[in-house]
Each structure stands twice: as C-alpha cells, then as structure tokens.
Design a protein around this motif. Structure first.
Motif, PDB file in Angstrom:
ATOM      1  N   PHE A   7       0.831  -1.208   0.000  1.00 34.81           N
ATOM      2  CA  PHE A   7       0.000   0.000   0.000  1.00 34.81           C
ATOM      3  C   PHE A   7       0.865   1.257   0.000  1.00 34.81           C
ATOM      4  CE2 PHE A   7      -2.155   3.323   2.495  1.00 34.81           C
ATOM      5  CZ  PHE A   7      -3.239   3.547   1.654  1.00 34.81           C
ATOM      6  N   TYR A   8       1.902   1.290   0.811  1.00 34.72           N
ATOM      7  CA  TYR A   8       2.776   2.464   0.878  1.00 34.72           C
ATOM      8  C   TYR A   8       3.564   2.662  -0.418  1.00 34.72           C
ATOM      9  CZ  TYR A   8       1.666   2.951   5.801  1.00 34.72           C
ATOM     10  OH  TYR A   8       1.011   3.129   6.977  1.00 34.72           O
ATOM     11  N   ILE A   9       4.025   1.570  -1.010  1.00 34.27           N
ATOM     12  CA  ILE A   9       4.727   1.675  -2.295  1.00 34.27           C
ATOM     13  C   ILE A   9       3.785   2.214  -3.360  1.00 34.27           C
ATOM     14  CG2 ILE A   9       5.802   0.333  -4.143  1.00 34.27           C
ATOM     15  CD1 ILE A   9       7.015  -1.456  -1.959  1.00 34.27           C
ATOM     16  N   ALA A  10       2.547   1.726  -3.388  1.00 33.46           N
ATOM     17  CA  ALA A  10       1.557   2.215  -4.358  1.00 33.46           C
ATOM     18  C   ALA A  10       1.280   3.697  -4.128  1.00 33.46           C
ATOM     19  CB  ALA A  10       0.267   1.402  -4.260  1.00 33.46           C
ATOM     20  N   CYS A  11       1.161   4.115  -2.872  1.00 29.07           N
ATOM     21  CA  CYS A  11       0.917   5.541  -2.571  1.00 29.07           C
ATOM     22  C   CYS A  11       2.077   6.414  -3.031  1.00 29.07           C
ATOM     23  CB  CYS A  11       0.672   5.733  -1.078  1.00 29.07           C
ATOM     24  SG  CYS A  11      -0.936   5.167  -0.552  1.00 29.07           S
ATOM     25  N   ILE A  12       3.297   5.948  -2.835  1.00 32.13           N
ATOM     26  CA  ILE A  12       4.463   6.722  -3.260  1.00 32.13           C
ATOM     27  C   ILE A  12       4.493   6.849  -4.779  1.00 32.13           C
ATOM     28  CG2 ILE A  12       6.982   6.670  -3.392  1.00 32.13           C
ATOM     29  CD1 ILE A  12       6.940   5.477  -0.538  1.00 32.13           C
ATOM     30  N   ILE A  13       4.214   5.748  -5.483  1.00 34.15           N
ATOM     31  CA  ILE A  13       4.197   5.787  -6.949  1.00 34.15           C
ATOM     32  C   ILE A  13       3.102   6.718  -7.453  1.00 34.15           C
ATOM     33  CG2 ILE A  13       3.746   4.401  -9.013  1.00 34.15           C
ATOM     34  CD1 ILE A  13       5.174   2.085  -7.572  1.00 34.15           C
ATOM     35  N   VAL A  17       3.700  10.137  -9.730  1.00 33.12           N
ATOM     36  CA  VAL A  17       3.031  10.321 -11.023  1.00 33.12           C
ATOM     37  C   VAL A  17       2.108  11.542 -10.981  1.00 33.12           C
ATOM     38  CG1 VAL A  17       1.377   9.278 -12.606  1.00 33.12           C
ATOM     39  CG2 VAL A  17       3.220   7.900 -11.673  1.00 33.12           C
ATOM     40  N   GLY A  18       1.387  11.713  -9.893  1.00 32.12           N
ATOM     41  CA  GLY A  18       0.518  12.879  -9.748  1.00 32.12           C
ATOM     42  C   GLY A  18       1.300  14.181  -9.771  1.00 32.12           C
TER      43      GLY A  18
END
Length: 51
Positions: A7-13, A17-18
């Motif tokens: 979850f944290y890796i996905a949030c960082i990615i 990108v944002g």
C-alpha cells in the motif's frame, strides 16, 4: 509481500506520477497565461499609440 508495504509503495508511486502530471499541466497553463498577457499588452499598445 506485506499488504501494508504494498500500500505504501503504491501511494508513493501515485504521488510521484501525480506530481509529474501536475507539473506538466501547470507549466502549460503558465505558458498559456503568459501568452494571453503578452497579446493583451500588444493590443493595448496598438490601440493606444499606433491607431
């Protein structure tokens, strides 16, 4: 893999990108705003002094 770590890796990615998308859109809007201001200034000079 640990679900929390995923979850944290996905949030960082997503944040990276944002940020990149926001930077591209902002620079484009900034360039458009500067172009509009330049056209307005040139039109004002034309109507005040040349015409």
């Amino acid at each position: 893999m640990n679900p929390d770590l995923t979850f944290y890796i996905a949030c960082i990615i997503i944040a990276i990108v944002g940020f990149l998308v926001f930077k591209k859109v902002t620079s484009c809007l900034f360039k458009a705003a500067l172009t509009i201001v330049a056209v307005v200034i040139l039109a004002a000079i034309y109507f005040m002094y040349i015409k």
